[in-house]
Design a protein around this motif. Structure first.
Motif, short mmCIF file in Angstrom:
data_model
loop_
_atom_site.label_atom_id
_atom_site.label_comp_id
_atom_site.label_asym_id
_atom_site.label_seq_id
_atom_site.Cartn_x
_atom_site.Cartn_y
_atom_site.Cartn_z
N GLU A 154 -5.58 1.08 -2.56
CA GLU A 154 -4.23 0.92 -2.03
C GLU A 154 -3.30 0.46 -3.15
OE1 GLU A 154 -3.84 -2.49 0.51
OE2 GLU A 154 -2.04 -1.78 1.53
N LEU A 155 -2.04 0.84 -3.03
CA LEU A 155 -0.97 0.18 -3.78
C LEU A 155 -0.13 -0.55 -2.74
CD1 LEU A 155 0.17 2.88 -6.34
CD2 LEU A 155 -1.05 0.76 -6.85
N ALA A 156 0.25 -1.79 -3.03
CA ALA A 156 0.95 -2.58 -2.01
C ALA A 156 2.04 -3.42 -2.62
CB ALA A 156 -0.05 -3.48 -1.29
N PHE A 204 4.23 -3.33 2.30
CA PHE A 204 4.53 -1.91 2.12
C PHE A 204 3.32 -1.29 1.42
CE2 PHE A 204 6.86 1.67 0.03
CZ PHE A 204 7.43 2.20 1.18
N PHE A 205 2.78 -0.20 1.96
CA PHE A 205 1.46 0.26 1.52
C PHE A 205 1.38 1.76 1.26
CE2 PHE A 205 0.20 2.60 5.27
CZ PHE A 205 0.83 1.98 6.33
N LEU A 206 0.35 2.15 0.52
CA LEU A 206 -0.03 3.55 0.31
C LEU A 206 -1.52 3.58 0.03
CD1 LEU A 206 0.64 6.56 -0.15
CD2 LEU A 206 1.12 5.99 -2.53
N TYR A 207 -2.25 4.35 0.84
CA TYR A 207 -3.70 4.43 0.69
C TYR A 207 -4.13 5.81 0.19
CZ TYR A 207 -4.01 0.15 3.48
OH TYR A 207 -3.88 -1.13 3.94
N VAL A 208 -4.96 5.81 -0.83
CA VAL A 208 -5.55 7.07 -1.32
C VAL A 208 -7.05 6.85 -1.50
CG1 VAL A 208 -3.42 7.70 -2.52
CG2 VAL A 208 -5.21 6.49 -3.77
N ARG A 234 7.23 6.39 -5.94
CA ARG A 234 7.03 7.24 -7.12
C ARG A 234 5.55 7.58 -7.30
NH1 ARG A 234 9.18 4.12 -10.12
NH2 ARG A 234 7.38 3.25 -11.13
N ALA A 235 4.69 6.58 -7.05
CA ALA A 235 3.25 6.83 -7.16
C ALA A 235 2.81 7.90 -6.18
CB ALA A 235 2.48 5.53 -6.94
N ALA A 236 3.41 7.93 -5.00
CA ALA A 236 3.03 8.94 -4.01
C ALA A 236 3.25 10.34 -4.58
CB ALA A 236 3.84 8.74 -2.72
N ASP A 237 4.36 10.52 -5.28
CA ASP A 237 4.61 11.83 -5.91
C ASP A 237 3.58 12.13 -7.00
OD1 ASP A 237 6.75 12.96 -4.50
OD2 ASP A 237 8.23 11.78 -5.58
N LEU A 238 3.19 11.11 -7.73
CA LEU A 238 2.19 11.33 -8.79
C LEU A 238 0.82 11.63 -8.19
CD1 LEU A 238 3.33 8.63 -11.34
CD2 LEU A 238 3.49 11.11 -11.56
N PHE A 239 0.45 10.97 -7.10
CA PHE A 239 -0.82 11.28 -6.43
C PHE A 239 -0.78 12.73 -5.93
CE2 PHE A 239 -1.16 6.51 -5.44
CZ PHE A 239 -2.06 6.30 -6.47
N LEU A 240 0.36 13.12 -5.36
CA LEU A 240 0.51 14.50 -4.89
C LEU A 240 0.31 15.49 -6.02
CD1 LEU A 240 1.50 16.60 -2.74
CD2 LEU A 240 3.82 16.10 -3.52
N GLU A 241 0.94 15.24 -7.14
CA GLU A 241 0.82 16.17 -8.27
C GLU A 241 -0.61 16.23 -8.80
OE1 GLU A 241 2.92 18.26 -9.09
OE2 GLU A 241 4.98 17.53 -9.08
N ALA A 242 -1.32 15.09 -8.71
CA ALA A 242 -2.67 15.04 -9.26
C ALA A 242 -3.72 15.51 -8.26
CB ALA A 242 -2.99 13.61 -9.71
N GLY A 243 -3.30 15.90 -7.08
CA GLY A 243 -4.25 16.39 -6.08
C GLY A 243 -5.12 15.31 -5.47
N VAL A 244 -4.67 14.07 -5.53
CA VAL A 244 -5.40 12.96 -4.93
C VAL A 244 -5.24 12.99 -3.41
CG1 VAL A 244 -5.46 10.43 -4.77
CG2 VAL A 244 -5.13 11.54 -7.00
N HIS A 245 -6.30 12.65 -2.70
CA HIS A 245 -6.19 12.59 -1.23
C HIS A 245 -5.39 11.36 -0.80
CE1 HIS A 245 -6.97 12.73 2.99
NE2 HIS A 245 -7.71 11.64 2.97
N ILE A 246 -4.19 11.61 -0.30
CA ILE A 246 -3.36 10.54 0.26
C ILE A 246 -3.75 10.39 1.72
CG2 ILE A 246 -1.02 9.78 0.76
CD1 ILE A 246 -0.03 11.49 -1.58
N GLU A 247 -4.30 9.23 2.08
CA GLU A 247 -4.78 9.07 3.45
C GLU A 247 -3.65 8.71 4.40
OE1 GLU A 247 -7.47 5.84 4.08
OE2 GLU A 247 -8.49 6.85 5.74
N THR A 248 -2.85 7.72 4.04
CA THR A 248 -1.74 7.32 4.92
C THR A 248 -0.74 6.47 4.14
OG1 THR A 248 -1.16 6.31 7.06
CG2 THR A 248 -2.92 5.25 5.80
N GLY A 249 0.51 6.60 4.54
CA GLY A 249 1.59 5.88 3.89
C GLY A 249 2.40 6.85 3.05
#
Lengths: 314, 314, 314, 314
Positions: D267-269, D254-258, D229-244
């Motif tokens: 990261e969120l993990a 399980f990871f997500l890096y911005v 869900r956070a990935a979608d919020l980062f996308l909407e906010a124009g945050v640079h999602i690096e990987t994950g």
């Protein structure tokens, strides 16, 4: 033929909910439940979920009472609307006729169920405001992290479910996907759909008093996890959680029921990947004995779920 | 009219997949991917997911080659089938005519896409075996904890997507929900549906060689979590995970692609609560520039996804 | 000092569960609940979850009765074991002394709670069998898609929770993270831990009869979704689901309780990312009035949860 | 002895992050990433997640540069702090000595890693503000629906991981749970913990230039779904999602890096129910060849992950 009539009506469009606590109800829907405000006029707020394509799926209206104002279904085409109007006019139900549209859609044809629920059919509609775009162009509005993705269904109460079923089949061309058959031969409940959703309207037997009462209004979430998280948010906000999260035996929906400030019951629900794709689907029939097992994982249905509706019985 | 023709076809029914590693492919689909075996005949296995209502949604057939054997859609009624047959006969595409049914359904009308993909339409069908009942009578078969709930869609390759689109609209009455428009004016891909699912068939441009090739076959899961767990199971089983889990920009589907032992690409996908309910849905058009951003969360599409199809290009 | 004593004991190692339905219980734990069989000897099965590093975390033993056989904690070092033995010998509780190990670990020092629960401490242990390796070398055994990742905690019953607390603090150096304080001044329950888990053992007040009874044994899942899926599998398998899934107010654990065939209550639980990291954590104290609100989302605790324990009260 | 020293340090307490875009970084952390603001002083914001028990776990400080200011660990007791100070003073690393506390904790003992990372140990601490209480009294602050539950770990870069490991073992009594052994015999990375978390600090080899650089800072979520869900919020906010989102092979997280606005990687993990409970855990050693398989489900590590750190190499 039923099937072709059924195709005339595209989907449940919106529900008008009456509240005698307008400010508190509006705050609940926008700040806790998670809907977006499309517009406000004199006495109504036009609300939608982040992936509802229409301008309004919940019209929240200030009123001396609670319950449902009207239920709007969008038709499949202008020609389909003409066909539906003819069928309804011929059917003998109480007809209100054409009604001017509002902020959210064009003119609508209004008629009543035998139990006083006001329905309308419409074709011309307004889209979700374009000033709140999503980064993904196939999404109606900006995703804001809140659960409701789109309107899902409404549950009405009536003293004669079989008669309500006849009304739905004739006027909307709805088909029944599941139902409860009581030991006394009556229908205890019917779940209807006009499309591939497993249901967009349910009618269950009225155990209190009053005409045209509402049992609940529901929005769909993408995942079951959205509902678990929402439960924590309802808890933090002091919202009355009536029952859930749990899984319904009927329809298999994962659910959570709360009461908004004016007492109208609202649900968050997730049906997973379930759809009714079979064109010759045979309604699933549940007996009283089967219902006694409780919900899918054994939760007993609590008393208020059988008795509470809006407006309150007098 | 397109809309009414569209209503003649109810849903994607089944896909026949060819494998030159029959035993290994069958073991993969039943022991790793999670389908149930309805029946085996001479050279085919009839498989289904736990909530597919039909006897077979994947017909796995031993063959000297790989790829797709045929694609079956179920129609909305017997009369609808007659209308479709008339329309297809009039359209000038290559027609194979009536074909005897098999273990899973009655006689079917067969015809070809301009790119050699074999389609069939049928009405009479067999239901999921009754000897594997679920505790919930609205569920087709016993839930076994594995991800695929029902068949979802198939993705085919063609050298001319616009021409393939014409074929789908004329023969099946499909509507386009999303598409890719390349800078050279060609269609890079089209996503089709005959019902409220956001797509049941996709056609993307062939970048390799060969006629009638398959890109992938997909089953739907109830939750995104099912796909994350499946990824771990694929890892443990030594299955080639090609890409994912991630979220598609187009259609917003959460996806995971693997190759079954014979090299056919299969997907697990979850669309959340997304449905196409608007009767006047305007296709979402993606440009090349938008596609360059990668998938929804930025994952770059890997090379094999553009080139690998079955049968392999020679 | 309490803290340093606490560090002597590393973690809950295993629980021995007695069953008078050995075959049925074993089938339940291996085919439904999802544990792996490490070994079988004369009257016991040695079971573990897919990421338990030890050979056995559940020793299932055939017996004329049900309930808990013994509870084993692993110490932090050989020296720590000596320190603990000295402390226990000095404390005046009933001591059984050194007991030969079994398939799963070396010799253990045994002693009793004042309520007849048999405990043991041990250092030498056997690891999960190496013939079932995961594709990920940091995972104890091959992931098989089933929920339990590792043993989590055990809940015992006693007629005097304050006295039980004294036992746990003296013998194991456990600290209390949460507790229930009744209006009559008694402790209604205490949640203990020897490490950063929020609890590894709970003791709640015995409302039935009998000594040394078990309330339940619990394994941890990675995600809440694992528990929702397990609920469907328990339903399909005809397992008695007692209560849940829901979220505990105390400890905030997402839970599901079922009864294995012999009547022992077993739980699946998920605590999310919760850990007790504060070295000076003050126990959270719950009053009777707070408990009356039910579980976190309002579920009323069902009657059997207060009365059912194993062995059954006579 | 190492084990006993290890027990002196309770947990990672906070990280000071430097930003040359203070307003933008603060907006990111409070409005997108989901931290709560405990206080603001001249040049720093004191932030925490909803279940961090301390007043501050992220001190965000305005600075001409980016990267990490200091890393604070909380000790297990006042006596433990004295023991640690004596050990560090004896070890020969650069010592800064006692430093006055700030809004979030009392005086702290500061010292440096051989690569210029500033560490501090402290005992006296302030708690999360009491004016933002949760409905559940065992939760530090009101749950607001956002992902980060608590601080998890920090990843630093150094030119000699083996030397960094010596520093961590001597000064903090950390133990190594996993590591990368390169073909050239060097350590490519080391994952450390002082408690039952599988890691609270990682050190990986510096492939750019500069001293004391930061690779990333991480908060833990309750569920994997929170990260999707956070990935979608980062996308909407124009945050640079690096990987994950994806799953690490090492540690299984399980990871997500911005990148936050100033370029620091965050990261969120989610580690599921994984804990290191074995007191005699043997570090898992990964070879270069194993690393070439990519992440757990096959995702290739992208180039910037190997090169980007803050402050940027000059």
């Amino acid at each position: 033929m039923t099937v072709e009539l059924g195709n005339d009506v595209a989907h449940l469009g919106h529900v008008e909910l009456l509240t005698d606590q307008f400010e508190a109800s509006l705050a609940f829907f926008t700040q806790v439940y998670g809907l977006k405000l499309s517009a406000l006029d004199g006495s109504s707020a036009y609300l939608r979920a982040w992936d509802d394509y229409e301008f309004c799926t919940l019209k929240l209206t200030s009123s001396p009472q609670t319950g449902v104002g009207h239920i709007g279904y969008r038709v499949a085409s202008k020609a389909a609307l003409d066909r539906r109007v003819a069928a309804i006019n011929a059917a003998g139900y109480k007809v209100h006729g054409w009604h001017d549209g509002d902020e959210s859609h064009g003119s609508a044809f209004r008629f009543e169920s035998p139990f006083g629920h006001l329905f309308e059919l419409y074709w011309d509609t307004n889209r979700a405001p374009s000033d709140d775009p999503s980064a993904l162009k196939n999404t109606a509005s900006r995703f804001t992290g809140v659960p409701p993705r789109r309107i899902d269904h409404v549950n009405l109460l009536s003293s004669d479910v079989a008669e309500f079923r006849r009304f739905m089949e004739i006027c909307l061309g709805s088909r029944v996907t599941e139902m409860i058959k009581l030991n006394n031969g009556r229908l205890g409940g019917c779940w209807f759909t006009v499309n591939n959703k497993s249901y967009d309207l349910a009618c269950t037997e009225e155990h209190g008093k009053g005409q045209g009462r509402l049992h609940h209004l529901t929005y769909a979430t993408d995942q079951r996890e959205d509902i678990l998280r929402a439960a924590d948010l309802f808890l933090e906000a002091g919202v009355h959680i009536e029952t859930g999260p749990h899984k319904h035996a009927i329809q298999g929906t994962f659910f959570l029921y709360v009461w908004e400030p004016a007492g109208n019951r609202v649900e968050l629900a997730n049906a997973g990947a379930r759809l009714i794709l079979a064109p010759d689907w045979e309604p699933v029939v549940w007996t009283e004995e089967e219902r006694k097992k409780g919900q899918a994982w054994g939760l007993k249905t609590i008393e208020s779920f059988h008795t509470h509706g809006t407006p309150p019985a007098k």
